[in-house]
Write a protein that holds these residues in place. Structure first.
Motif, PDB file in Angstrom:
ATOM      1  N   GLY A  91       7.181   3.161   1.987  1.00 58.31           N
ATOM      2  CA  GLY A  91       8.087   3.507   0.897  1.00 58.31           C
ATOM      3  C   GLY A  91       7.295   3.892  -0.341  1.00 58.31           C
ATOM      4  O   GLY A  91       6.327   4.626  -0.260  1.00 58.31           O
ATOM      5  N   ARG A  92       7.672   3.355  -1.475  1.00 57.04           N
ATOM      6  CA  ARG A  92       6.995   3.684  -2.739  1.00 57.04           C
ATOM      7  C   ARG A  92       5.812   2.769  -3.038  1.00 57.04           C
ATOM      8  O   ARG A  92       5.145   2.946  -4.047  1.00 57.04           O
ATOM      9  N   ARG A  93       5.567   1.786  -2.167  1.00 60.20           N
ATOM     10  CA  ARG A  93       4.454   0.870  -2.428  1.00 60.20           C
ATOM     11  C   ARG A  93       3.124   1.615  -2.319  1.00 60.20           C
ATOM     12  O   ARG A  93       2.897   2.365  -1.377  1.00 60.20           O
ATOM     13  N   PRO A  94       2.219   1.407  -3.270  1.00 64.04           N
ATOM     14  CA  PRO A  94       0.891   2.005  -3.138  1.00 64.04           C
ATOM     15  C   PRO A  94       0.206   1.401  -1.920  1.00 64.04           C
ATOM     16  O   PRO A  94       0.434   0.228  -1.591  1.00 64.04           O
ATOM     17  N   PHE A  95      -0.623   2.204  -1.261  1.00 66.62           N
ATOM     18  CA  PHE A  95      -1.298   1.671  -0.077  1.00 66.62           C
ATOM     19  C   PHE A  95      -2.646   2.317   0.155  1.00 66.62           C
ATOM     20  O   PHE A  95      -2.896   3.451  -0.238  1.00 66.62           O
ATOM     21  N   VAL A  96      -3.501   1.540   0.814  1.00 61.72           N
ATOM     22  CA  VAL A  96      -4.776   2.014   1.338  1.00 61.72           C
ATOM     23  C   VAL A  96      -4.646   1.930   2.848  1.00 61.72           C
ATOM     24  O   VAL A  96      -4.184   0.917   3.376  1.00 61.72           O
ATOM     25  N   TRP A  97      -5.066   2.988   3.529  1.00 66.12           N
ATOM     26  CA  TRP A  97      -4.970   3.021   4.989  1.00 66.12           C
ATOM     27  C   TRP A  97      -6.358   3.233   5.561  1.00 66.12           C
ATOM     28  O   TRP A  97      -6.954   4.284   5.386  1.00 66.12           O
ATOM     29  N   PHE A  98      -6.889   2.197   6.243  1.00 64.48           N
ATOM     30  CA  PHE A  98      -8.171   2.284   6.944  1.00 64.48           C
ATOM     31  C   PHE A  98      -7.900   2.771   8.363  1.00 64.48           C
ATOM     32  O   PHE A  98      -7.272   2.076   9.157  1.00 64.48           O
ATOM     33  N   ASP A  99      -8.383   3.965   8.696  1.00 62.08           N
ATOM     34  CA  ASP A  99      -8.191   4.520  10.041  1.00 62.08           C
ATOM     35  C   ASP A  99      -9.318   5.495  10.324  1.00 62.08           C
ATOM     36  O   ASP A  99      -9.890   6.070   9.400  1.00 62.08           O
ATOM     37  N   ASP A 100      -9.615   5.684  11.586  1.00 63.02           N
ATOM     38  CA  ASP A 100     -10.668   6.633  11.957  1.00 63.02           C
ATOM     39  C   ASP A 100     -10.108   8.017  12.281  1.00 63.02           C
ATOM     40  O   ASP A 100     -10.871   8.928  12.568  1.00 63.02           O
ATOM     41  N   GLN A 101      -8.791   8.170  12.224  1.00 56.78           N
ATOM     42  CA  GLN A 101      -8.193   9.446  12.600  1.00 56.78           C
ATOM     43  C   GLN A 101      -7.285  10.030  11.531  1.00 56.78           C
ATOM     44  O   GLN A 101      -6.355  10.768  11.842  1.00 56.78           O
ATOM     45  N   VAL A 102      -7.525   9.710  10.271  1.00 55.83           N
ATOM     46  CA  VAL A 102      -6.739  10.319   9.198  1.00 55.83           C
ATOM     47  C   VAL A 102      -7.444  11.576   8.715  1.00 55.83           C
ATOM     48  O   VAL A 102      -8.656  11.586   8.522  1.00 55.83           O
ATOM     49  N   TRP A 103      -6.668  12.635   8.563  1.00 53.40           N
ATOM     50  CA  TRP A 103      -7.227  13.934   8.210  1.00 53.40           C
ATOM     51  C   TRP A 103      -6.393  14.574   7.108  1.00 53.40           C
ATOM     52  O   TRP A 103      -5.423  13.983   6.634  1.00 53.40           O
ATOM     53  N   ALA A 104      -6.738  15.787   6.758  1.00 51.25           N
ATOM     54  CA  ALA A 104      -6.019  16.511   5.699  1.00 51.25           C
ATOM     55  C   ALA A 104      -4.538  16.658   6.032  1.00 51.25           C
ATOM     56  O   ALA A 104      -3.688  16.564   5.145  1.00 51.25           O
ATOM     57  N   ALA A 105      -4.190  16.881   7.307  1.00 50.18           N
ATOM     58  CA  ALA A 105      -2.783  17.036   7.689  1.00 50.18           C
ATOM     59  C   ALA A 105      -1.994  15.758   7.417  1.00 50.18           C
ATOM     60  O   ALA A 105      -0.817  15.812   7.044  1.00 50.18           O
ATOM     61  N   ALA A 143       3.856  15.237   0.811  1.00 52.56           N
ATOM     62  CA  ALA A 143       5.125  15.974   0.817  1.00 52.56           C
ATOM     63  C   ALA A 143       6.319  15.094   1.181  1.00 52.56           C
ATOM     64  O   ALA A 143       7.461  15.483   0.963  1.00 52.56           O
ATOM     65  N   HIS A 144       6.055  13.919   1.747  1.00 54.61           N
ATOM     66  CA  HIS A 144       7.139  13.056   2.205  1.00 54.61           C
ATOM     67  C   HIS A 144       7.852  12.412   1.016  1.00 54.61           C
ATOM     68  O   HIS A 144       7.234  11.720   0.222  1.00 54.61           O
ATOM     69  N   PRO A 145       9.159  12.631   0.890  1.00 49.15           N
ATOM     70  CA  PRO A 145       9.894  12.035  -0.233  1.00 49.15           C
ATOM     71  C   PRO A 145       9.820  10.508  -0.176  1.00 49.15           C
ATOM     72  O   PRO A 145       9.957   9.914   0.880  1.00 49.15           O
ATOM     73  N   GLY A 146       9.597   9.922  -1.314  1.00 50.06           N
ATOM     74  CA  GLY A 146       9.619   8.467  -1.391  1.00 50.06           C
ATOM     75  C   GLY A 146       8.286   7.790  -1.182  1.00 50.06           C
ATOM     76  O   GLY A 146       8.198   6.570  -1.302  1.00 50.06           O
ATOM     77  N   VAL A 147       7.223   8.514  -0.836  1.00 52.15           N
ATOM     78  CA  VAL A 147       5.918   7.887  -0.663  1.00 52.15           C
ATOM     79  C   VAL A 147       5.216   7.860  -2.018  1.00 52.15           C
ATOM     80  O   VAL A 147       5.122   8.877  -2.698  1.00 52.15           O
ATOM     81  N   GLY A 148       4.739   6.684  -2.399  1.00 47.65           N
ATOM     82  CA  GLY A 148       4.032   6.517  -3.664  1.00 47.65           C
ATOM     83  C   GLY A 148       2.560   6.859  -3.526  1.00 47.65           C
ATOM     84  O   GLY A 148       2.154   7.632  -2.662  1.00 47.65           O
ATOM     85  N   ASP A 149       1.753   6.253  -4.380  1.00 49.94           N
ATOM     86  CA  ASP A 149       0.306   6.488  -4.379  1.00 49.94           C
ATOM     87  C   ASP A 149      -0.330   5.949  -3.107  1.00 49.94           C
ATOM     88  O   ASP A 149       0.106   4.928  -2.565  1.00 49.94           O
ATOM     89  N   PHE A 150      -1.390   6.627  -2.680  1.00 50.65           N
ATOM     90  CA  PHE A 150      -2.091   6.161  -1.495  1.00 50.65           C
ATOM     91  C   PHE A 150      -3.542   6.601  -1.510  1.00 50.65           C
ATOM     92  O   PHE A 150      -3.925   7.521  -2.224  1.00 50.65           O
TER      93      PHE A 150
END
Length: 185
Positions: free
Chosen positions: A130-144, A151-158
């Motif tokens: 949702g709108r909660r700020p988050f850090v995501w540790f993953d080995d497969q996160v890319w520009a897409a 672009a996703h409505p409702g996503v806060g800082d990340f």
């Protein structure tokens, strides 16, 4: 904070949608390639055999990861959450070996790439955070994935922290997360 990065940068970030922080930020953690490196593990990793639904998996885990994740969560007022295909099995097989408590689990869809090139986890992540700020540790996160979340409505800082799957989570990635989380209001 805008973070410059290249196609293989270990750090991806975006902070154009700052909203008032009501809930604690999230620390989303993957297992394979992050806590369980896919390359030759260093001597501080221990080998475990995990039995899940009739399959045996060999994982290499470093108990310091649990201590560091908990410390980061406490220091930054964040909540740890599993974002892994291990799903609830991470609480049974991974958490105890890292001295982590039972963590919330993000339910993931089947492993099918999204229509915009994002990883299969990304839409479920967007819905969960949702709108909660988050850090995501993953080995497969890319520009897409970043583009999808932006672009996703409702996503806060990340902050997406791309971990080298050959070595797993290091002090460098912890440092990126700590610095970013400290800058949140």
């Amino acid at each position: 904070m805008a973070v410059p990065y290249g196609a293989l940068s270990p750090l991806r970030g975006w902070s154009g949608k700052m909203v008032g922080m009501i809930e604690r930020p999230l620390l989303l953690v993957d297992v394979d390639g992050v806590l369980n490196p896919l390359g030759r593990p260093t001597p501080d990793f221990r080998k475990y055999e995990c039995h899940v639904e009739g399959q045996t998996y060999t994982v290499f885990l470093n108990s310091r990861h649990g201590t560091r994740l908990l410390s980061l969560a406490v220091e930054t007022g964040s909540e740890l959450v599993w974002a892994t295909t291990w799903e609830h099995w991470a609480n049974e097989w991974i958490a105890p070996r890292l001295s982590l408590p039972q963590l919330p689990v993000i339910k993931l869809p089947p492993n099918v790439r999204g229509q915009f090139g994002e990883m299969f986890k990304t839409p479920a992540i967007a819905e969960y955070v949702g709108r909660r700020p988050f850090v995501w540790f993953d080995d497969q996160v890319w520009a897409a994935d970043e583009d999808y979340l932006r672009a996703h409505p409702g996503v806060g800082d990340f902050l997406l922290v791309q971990v080298d799957p050959r070595v797993g989570l290091t002090q460098t990635e912890f440092g990126y997360a700590r610095e970013w989380l400290r800058r949140l209001p």
